[in-house]
Enzyme design. Structure first.
Site, PDB file in Angstrom:
ATOM      1  N   ASP A 209     -24.064  47.694 -63.472  1.00  8.17           N
ATOM      2  CA  ASP A 209     -25.172  48.444 -64.064  1.00  8.17           C
ATOM      3  C   ASP A 209     -26.294  48.602 -63.030  1.00  8.17           C
ATOM      4  O   ASP A 209     -26.798  47.600 -62.509  1.00  8.17           O
ATOM      5  CB  ASP A 209     -25.670  47.656 -65.284  1.00  8.17           C
TER       6      ASP A 209
ATOM      7  N   ASP B  46     -21.202  54.102 -57.302  1.00  9.51           N
ATOM      8  CA  ASP B  46     -21.484  55.504 -56.986  1.00  9.51           C
ATOM      9  C   ASP B  46     -22.995  55.693 -56.900  1.00  9.51           C
ATOM     10  O   ASP B  46     -23.463  56.757 -56.533  1.00  9.51           O
ATOM     11  CB  ASP B  46     -20.928  56.418 -58.087  1.00  9.51           C
TER      12      ASP B  46
ATOM     13  N   TYR C 163     -14.065  54.214 -64.268  1.00 10.15           N
ATOM     14  CA  TYR C 163     -15.359  54.841 -64.005  1.00 10.15           C
ATOM     15  C   TYR C 163     -15.337  55.624 -62.682  1.00 10.15           C
ATOM     16  O   TYR C 163     -15.814  56.747 -62.580  1.00 10.15           O
ATOM     17  CB  TYR C 163     -16.408  53.721 -63.945  1.00 10.15           C
TER      18      TYR C 163
END
Ligand code: PLP
Length: 631
Positions: free
Chosen positions: A120, A156, A196
């Site tokens: 996160d 990312d 993801y």
């Protein structure tokens, strides 16, 4: 995206009891037992395993390893357990929890590796402490990891990635591998895509990855050091200062005629006295208090900027846009070129024979060094290795700073020929236009390298470079004006567009303000005075030409004697130094000290400062070096 809550979670969890570890703290220090029972040897941890694509593929690929996957979102974790059961794997367990302090779950040095995939980003500043790569977490990872254990972090998110690099450096951990575009570089070979990652990379996001671990010997250093390490290795003593200190002591004890001190990087006369151009000395003495005492503008006074560009470029009139920013010595130019055209964690590229300060500058700012072999087996400039290393780095970095120290390279005295430059330009023009390359020519010795026009013949060639390459000159006044302690130089860019030039001036001025602020004004005024007075300029040029010839005679005397006795040297073209390649430069330099000869050991040979010894001593040296080599 929010995960839907799975109904009857407790019931479903009951079916996966064999995979679940509800009390990892009870296993602290005893994980090896589980590892052994599963027939494995390595113990790895994934923090935040999500739906388990990564951990299930990893466990399948490496049956020799045991994996602990941690995930606080229990609905998501259910999917991960399903995958492991479907694959029939027995080398994975799951901790259904968020981590607080991993040292509660593991004892020191219990884990072989840690994976953090797409953690996160918690972008708000006030949440920084909660990020999985905040330094408080890195300290935990470092403690539970074995000496050679590695943390692999993939994301990312650019903000989180850059934050992580800073945290790694602040925590004095070592970066083993770094890329800001994983899917398009060679490191991708061992990559396992997470759910993801597959989704976001198809949307055009670059995936970044860094592997890092404990720095060798860090535990000991951290225990004794008050200072922060910040990614640097700081030696107890500067090698060159150490040797030249011993040389000075030998001169005091035995007399200067009995000692050869070829360590000093300044021009000395045959008696060992510092040479200062008398024309420059006169200009210095003519300074008024206001001229030397007032602050100079950050980028330098306008008259200085105009003068230093003339000094650096000579007759060459560039077609593009010239930007110039003052710096305290060429050292400052190199510092701010690296600071502004590379990112923390990046490597810059230079030749293996180079001034060691490059690496220190890079380390100081959390960058590292990569070198290419400067010469091939025949003693020619090694374009092939240059090309290989440029492409290798550009596969893993978006930006690259390349430093080429020519003409009259320190420590070899080599100058790139026009053909060498053509090759360099060809290689750089074939790089991916989306990548940004700053080509820094460190021309510190240009005015002692040979004919003033000939040594500048490479400058027009820089205009052939594509627009993704920015040519920069680090032009030092230290040697040119015998001005070493005045700390005066300029960083000059030859940009293709006004925007790139203006940005260069802006970012370098910003860095200057943030490091040394403005540079000494006195030397800037002196250089402006010289270039505004044709008579004075002619005297400076003439005086310098005399000393340049003296230097070249010293270099050629060394070369001649080396050829006579059969001592192999690195090709010498001009400047302050020449070098002799050898296997064990430290041993050779020590051996030479026994006969009161002081030279500087580099990685691949010993450096002789012909700038600081007489021609007679230059003639004497090759035989002594050969004897030390043979000994
Ligand atoms: N580049 C090289 C190769 C050098 O050897 C030196 C100094 O010795 C410099 C740059 C920078 O010198 P200064 O900071 O004194 O201008």
């Amino acid at each position: 995206m929010r995960q839907r809550k799975v109904k009857n979670l407790e019931e479903k969890y009951a079916k996966y009891e064999e995979f679940l570890v509800y009390h990892p703290e009870a296993c602290k220090g005893n994980w090896q037992e589980r590892v052994r029972k599963a027939g494995c040897t390595g113990l790895y941890l994934e923090v935040g395993c999500g739906k388990g694509k990564f951990i299930s593929e990893m466990a399948e690929r490496h049956p020799e390893n045991f994996y602990i996957a941690v995930e606080g979102n229990r609905s998501v974790l259910l999917r991960a357990m399903e995958k492991i059961r479907e694959k029939g794997l027995t080398n994975v367990v799951f901790v259904p929890d968020f981590i607080v302090d991993l040292t509660d779950w593991f004892r020191d040095e219990e884990v072989d590796g840690i994976y953090l995939n797409f953690s996160d980003p918690l972008p708000k500043n006030y949440s920084a402490k909660k990020r999985l790569t905040h330094r408080s977490k890195l300290v935990q990872y470092e403690r539970i990891l074995k000496d050679d254990g590695i943390v692999t972090f993939k994301t990312d998110n650019t903000g989180l990635f850059e934050f992580t690099i800073q945290e790694i450096l602040a925590n004095d951990m070592k970066i083993h591998e770094l890329t800001r575009d994983l899917h398009h570089c060679e490191y991708n070979e061992d990559n396992i895509m997470t759910e993801y990652e597959a989704k976001f990379s198809t949307l055009g996001e670059n995936i970044k990855r860094v592997k890092f671990g404990r720095r060798e010997g860090r535990k000991k250093m951290a225990d004794t050091s008050f200072a922060a390490y910040n990614g640097r290795t700081v030696p107890k003593e500067d090698k060159i200062f150490g040797i030249s200190g011993r040389a000075k002591a030998a001169i005091a004890a035995k007399g200067k005629e009995n000692v050869i001190n070829a360590t000093i990087g300044a021009l000395l006369d045959d008696e060992g006295k510092l040479i200062v151009l008398s024309s420059v000395d006169e200009a210095v003495k003519s300074l008024t208090p206001a001229e030397y005492a007032e602050y100079a503008p950050i980028a330098g006074t306008p008259a200085f900027k105009e003068a230093i560009v003339k000094a650096a470029l000579g007759d060459y009139q560039p077609k593009g846009y010239v930007g110039v920013v003052a710096s305290p010595g060429g050292t400052g130019s190199l510092r701010n070129a690296i600071a502004n055209y590379s990112c923390p964690g990046d490597k810059f590229l230079t030749h293996d024979w180079h001034w060691t300060t490059y690496k220190n500058i890079a380390m100081e700012m959390g960058r590292d060094e990569e070198t290419f072999d400067m010469f091939d087996a025949k003693g020619n400039f090694n374009l092939e290795d240059f090309e290989y290393k440029v492409n290798k780095l550009l596969r893993i970095q978006d930006r690259l700073v390349i430093i080429i120290n020519t003409p009259a390279n320190n420590p070899t005295g080599y100058s790139l020929s026009d053909e060498d430059w053509d090759g360099v330009i060809r290689v750089l023009n074939s790089t991916d236009p989306a990548k940004k390359v700053a080509l820094v020519a460190d021309v510190a010795y240009i005015d002692f390298a040979g004919d003033e026009k000939e040594v500048r013949s490479f400058l027009p060639k820089l205009e052939e470079l594509n627009s993704n390459i920015l040519p920069i000159l680090a032009y030092s006044a230290s040697k040119t004006f015998t001005f070493y302690g005045c700390r005066c130089a300029a960083t000059i860019c030859l940009a293709k567009t006004e925007e790139v030039r203006d940005e260069f001036v802006r970012v370098l001025s910003f860095s200057a303000r943030a490091s040394w602020s403005n540079c000494p004004r006195g030397p800037q005024e002196v250089i402006a005075k010289i270039y505004n007075n044709p008579e004075l300029l002619a005297r400076v040029d003439e005086e310098r030409a005399g000393f340049r010839n003296m230097l070249l005679s010293r270099g050629h005397a060394f070369e001649e004697e080396a050829a006579k006795v059969g001592l192999k040297m690195v090709p010498f073209r001009g400047g302050f130094f020449c070098s002799v390649p050898c296997e064990d430069p430290d041993a050779v330099s020590k051996k030479l000290e026994e006969v009161d000869v002081f030279v500087v050991p580099f990685t691949k040979g010993v450096r002789v400062s012909i700038a600081s010894i007489s021609e007679a001593k230059c003639r004497k040296l090759p035989k002594l070096i050969l004897e030390a080599l043979e000994a």
